[in-house]
Design a protein around this motif. Structure first.
Motif, PDB file in Angstrom:
ATOM      1  N   TYR A  29       0.834  -1.206   0.000  1.00 33.32           N
ATOM      2  CA  TYR A  29       0.000   0.000   0.000  1.00 33.32           C
ATOM      3  C   TYR A  29       0.871   1.260   0.000  1.00 33.32           C
ATOM      4  O   TYR A  29       0.627   2.198  -0.768  1.00 33.32           O
ATOM      5  CB  TYR A  29      -0.940  -0.003   1.205  1.00 33.32           C
ATOM      6  CG  TYR A  29      -1.606   1.325   1.425  1.00 33.32           C
ATOM      7  CD1 TYR A  29      -2.584   1.788   0.555  1.00 33.32           C
ATOM      8  CD2 TYR A  29      -1.242   2.135   2.491  1.00 33.32           C
ATOM      9  CE1 TYR A  29      -3.188   3.016   0.739  1.00 33.32           C
ATOM     10  CE2 TYR A  29      -1.839   3.365   2.693  1.00 33.32           C
ATOM     11  CZ  TYR A  29      -2.807   3.804   1.808  1.00 33.32           C
ATOM     12  OH  TYR A  29      -3.392   5.025   1.992  1.00 33.32           O
ATOM     13  N   LEU A  32       2.600   1.641  -3.473  1.00 36.00           N
ATOM     14  CA  LEU A  32       1.667   2.101  -4.508  1.00 36.00           C
ATOM     15  C   LEU A  32       1.303   3.570  -4.316  1.00 36.00           C
ATOM     16  O   LEU A  32       1.201   4.323  -5.292  1.00 36.00           O
ATOM     17  CB  LEU A  32       0.408   1.235  -4.507  1.00 36.00           C
ATOM     18  CG  LEU A  32       0.586  -0.204  -5.005  1.00 36.00           C
ATOM     19  CD1 LEU A  32      -0.672  -1.017  -4.739  1.00 36.00           C
ATOM     20  CD2 LEU A  32       0.958  -0.230  -6.474  1.00 36.00           C
ATOM     21  N   SER A  33       1.135   3.975  -3.075  1.00 35.94           N
ATOM     22  CA  SER A  33       0.829   5.381  -2.797  1.00 35.94           C
ATOM     23  C   SER A  33       1.993   6.284  -3.178  1.00 35.94           C
ATOM     24  O   SER A  33       1.800   7.345  -3.762  1.00 35.94           O
ATOM     25  CB  SER A  33       0.502   5.564  -1.311  1.00 35.94           C
ATOM     26  OG  SER A  33      -0.668   4.872  -0.974  1.00 35.94           O
ATOM     27  N   GLY A  36       2.303   6.961  -6.851  1.00 32.74           N
ATOM     28  CA  GLY A  36       1.218   7.697  -7.460  1.00 32.74           C
ATOM     29  C   GLY A  36       0.136   6.825  -8.074  1.00 32.74           C
ATOM     30  O   GLY A  36      -0.695   7.320  -8.832  1.00 32.74           O
ATOM     31  N   GLN A  37       0.135   5.566  -7.782  1.00 34.13           N
ATOM     32  CA  GLN A  37      -0.877   4.637  -8.282  1.00 34.13           C
ATOM     33  C   GLN A  37      -2.082   4.653  -7.339  1.00 34.13           C
ATOM     34  O   GLN A  37      -2.309   3.738  -6.561  1.00 34.13           O
ATOM     35  CB  GLN A  37      -0.293   3.218  -8.364  1.00 34.13           C
ATOM     36  CG  GLN A  37       0.923   3.105  -9.230  1.00 34.13           C
ATOM     37  CD  GLN A  37       0.596   3.331 -10.686  1.00 34.13           C
ATOM     38  OE1 GLN A  37      -0.469   2.950 -11.161  1.00 34.13           O
ATOM     39  NE2 GLN A  37       1.503   3.974 -11.393  1.00 34.13           N
ATOM     40  N   GLU A  38      -2.874   5.713  -7.404  1.00 38.54           N
ATOM     41  CA  GLU A  38      -3.932   5.940  -6.434  1.00 38.54           C
ATOM     42  C   GLU A  38      -5.011   4.864  -6.448  1.00 38.54           C
ATOM     43  O   GLU A  38      -5.434   4.386  -5.401  1.00 38.54           O
ATOM     44  CB  GLU A  38      -4.562   7.313  -6.656  1.00 38.54           C
ATOM     45  CG  GLU A  38      -3.626   8.455  -6.339  1.00 38.54           C
ATOM     46  CD  GLU A  38      -4.251   9.798  -6.610  1.00 38.54           C
ATOM     47  OE1 GLU A  38      -5.497   9.871  -6.698  1.00 38.54           O
ATOM     48  OE2 GLU A  38      -3.499  10.774  -6.733  1.00 38.54           O
ATOM     49  N   THR A  39      -5.465   4.477  -7.623  1.00 38.85           N
ATOM     50  CA  THR A  39      -6.529   3.476  -7.704  1.00 38.85           C
ATOM     51  C   THR A  39      -6.058   2.131  -7.158  1.00 38.85           C
ATOM     52  O   THR A  39      -6.770   1.483  -6.382  1.00 38.85           O
ATOM     53  CB  THR A  39      -7.016   3.308  -9.157  1.00 38.85           C
ATOM     54  OG1 THR A  39      -7.430   4.584  -9.650  1.00 38.85           O
ATOM     55  CG2 THR A  39      -8.170   2.332  -9.236  1.00 38.85           C
ATOM     56  N   ALA A  41      -3.622   1.653  -5.050  1.00 36.40           N
ATOM     57  CA  ALA A  41      -3.396   1.813  -3.614  1.00 36.40           C
ATOM     58  C   ALA A  41      -4.720   1.758  -2.855  1.00 36.40           C
ATOM     59  O   ALA A  41      -4.796   1.163  -1.774  1.00 36.40           O
ATOM     60  CB  ALA A  41      -2.675   3.131  -3.326  1.00 36.40           C
ATOM     61  N   ASP A  42      -5.756   2.357  -3.412  1.00 34.36           N
ATOM     62  CA  ASP A  42      -7.076   2.324  -2.775  1.00 34.36           C
ATOM     63  C   ASP A  42      -7.612   0.900  -2.688  1.00 34.36           C
ATOM     64  O   ASP A  42      -8.112   0.470  -1.652  1.00 34.36           O
ATOM     65  CB  ASP A  42      -8.061   3.196  -3.534  1.00 34.36           C
ATOM     66  CG  ASP A  42      -7.780   4.679  -3.393  1.00 34.36           C
ATOM     67  OD1 ASP A  42      -6.954   5.047  -2.534  1.00 34.36           O
ATOM     68  OD2 ASP A  42      -8.386   5.466  -4.147  1.00 34.36           O
ATOM     69  N   CYS A  88      -6.672   2.798   6.927  1.00 29.69           N
ATOM     70  CA  CYS A  88      -6.518   3.306   5.558  1.00 29.69           C
ATOM     71  C   CYS A  88      -7.663   2.824   4.676  1.00 29.69           C
ATOM     72  O   CYS A  88      -8.173   3.585   3.838  1.00 29.69           O
ATOM     73  CB  CYS A  88      -5.183   2.855   4.976  1.00 29.69           C
ATOM     74  SG  CYS A  88      -3.750   3.624   5.748  1.00 29.69           S
ATOM     75  N   THR A  92     -10.408   5.207   2.912  1.00 30.99           N
ATOM     76  CA  THR A  92     -10.556   5.125   1.459  1.00 30.99           C
ATOM     77  C   THR A  92     -12.018   4.976   1.065  1.00 30.99           C
ATOM     78  O   THR A  92     -12.501   5.657   0.155  1.00 30.99           O
ATOM     79  CB  THR A  92      -9.739   3.944   0.905  1.00 30.99           C
ATOM     80  OG1 THR A  92      -8.351   4.169   1.193  1.00 30.99           O
ATOM     81  CG2 THR A  92      -9.933   3.783  -0.587  1.00 30.99           C
ATOM     82  N   TRP A  96     -14.382   7.483  -1.120  1.00 27.71           N
ATOM     83  CA  TRP A  96     -15.151   7.066  -2.290  1.00 27.71           C
ATOM     84  C   TRP A  96     -16.611   7.450  -2.165  1.00 27.71           C
ATOM     85  O   TRP A  96     -17.241   7.854  -3.124  1.00 27.71           O
ATOM     86  CB  TRP A  96     -15.064   5.561  -2.483  1.00 27.71           C
ATOM     87  CG  TRP A  96     -13.783   5.037  -3.033  1.00 27.71           C
ATOM     88  CD1 TRP A  96     -12.790   5.752  -3.641  1.00 27.71           C
ATOM     89  CD2 TRP A  96     -13.361   3.684  -3.018  1.00 27.71           C
ATOM     90  NE1 TRP A  96     -11.768   4.920  -3.990  1.00 27.71           N
ATOM     91  CE2 TRP A  96     -12.091   3.637  -3.623  1.00 27.71           C
ATOM     92  CE3 TRP A  96     -13.907   2.506  -2.549  1.00 27.71           C
ATOM     93  CZ2 TRP A  96     -11.383   2.450  -3.790  1.00 27.71           C
ATOM     94  CZ3 TRP A  96     -13.206   1.336  -2.707  1.00 27.71           C
ATOM     95  CH2 TRP A  96     -11.960   1.303  -3.309  1.00 27.71           C
TER      96      TRP A  96
END
Length: 99
Positions: A29, A32-33, A36-39, A41-42, A88, A92, A96
């Motif tokens: 996590y 990925l954060s 910058g891989q937000e999706t 990471a979420d 987290c 998240t 959403w």
């Protein structure tokens, strides 16, 4: 610990493996954060947050059944990971939903 059939992790080896997966999930996590891989990471936060809470509940119930086999460090470690990764995941989902 005696091995029983059920939904939760039963043996200390399974609990240790679950703690390792939770720790690696938190590192995934964070990576990925940071990348910058937000999706991704979420998705990782929600899915692995549920796994880490599952592992913590298994360890807590295992500790209540057999205090000799399940150590405090395993209990506290999985608890900390459940708080971090589960938190987290919850944040998240709230983001959403716009809550």
């Amino acid at each position: 610990m005696r091995e029983k059939k059920g939904f939760l992790l039963q043996t200390v080896q399974q609990m240790n493996a679950g703690a390792i997966v939770s720790g690696l999930g938190f590192l995934l996590y964070l990576a990925l954060s940071a990348l910058g891989q937000e999706t991704a990471a979420d998705i990782a936060a929600v899915a692995l947050g549920m796994v880490s809470v599952y592992v913590f509940v298994s360890v807590a119930l295992g500790r209540s059944r057999d205090k000799e086999a399940v150590s405090y460090s395993l209990l506290w470690g999985t608890g900390a990971l459940a708080l971090l990764l589960g938190g987290c995941g919850v944040l998240t989902v709230r983001l959403w939903l716009g809550v």
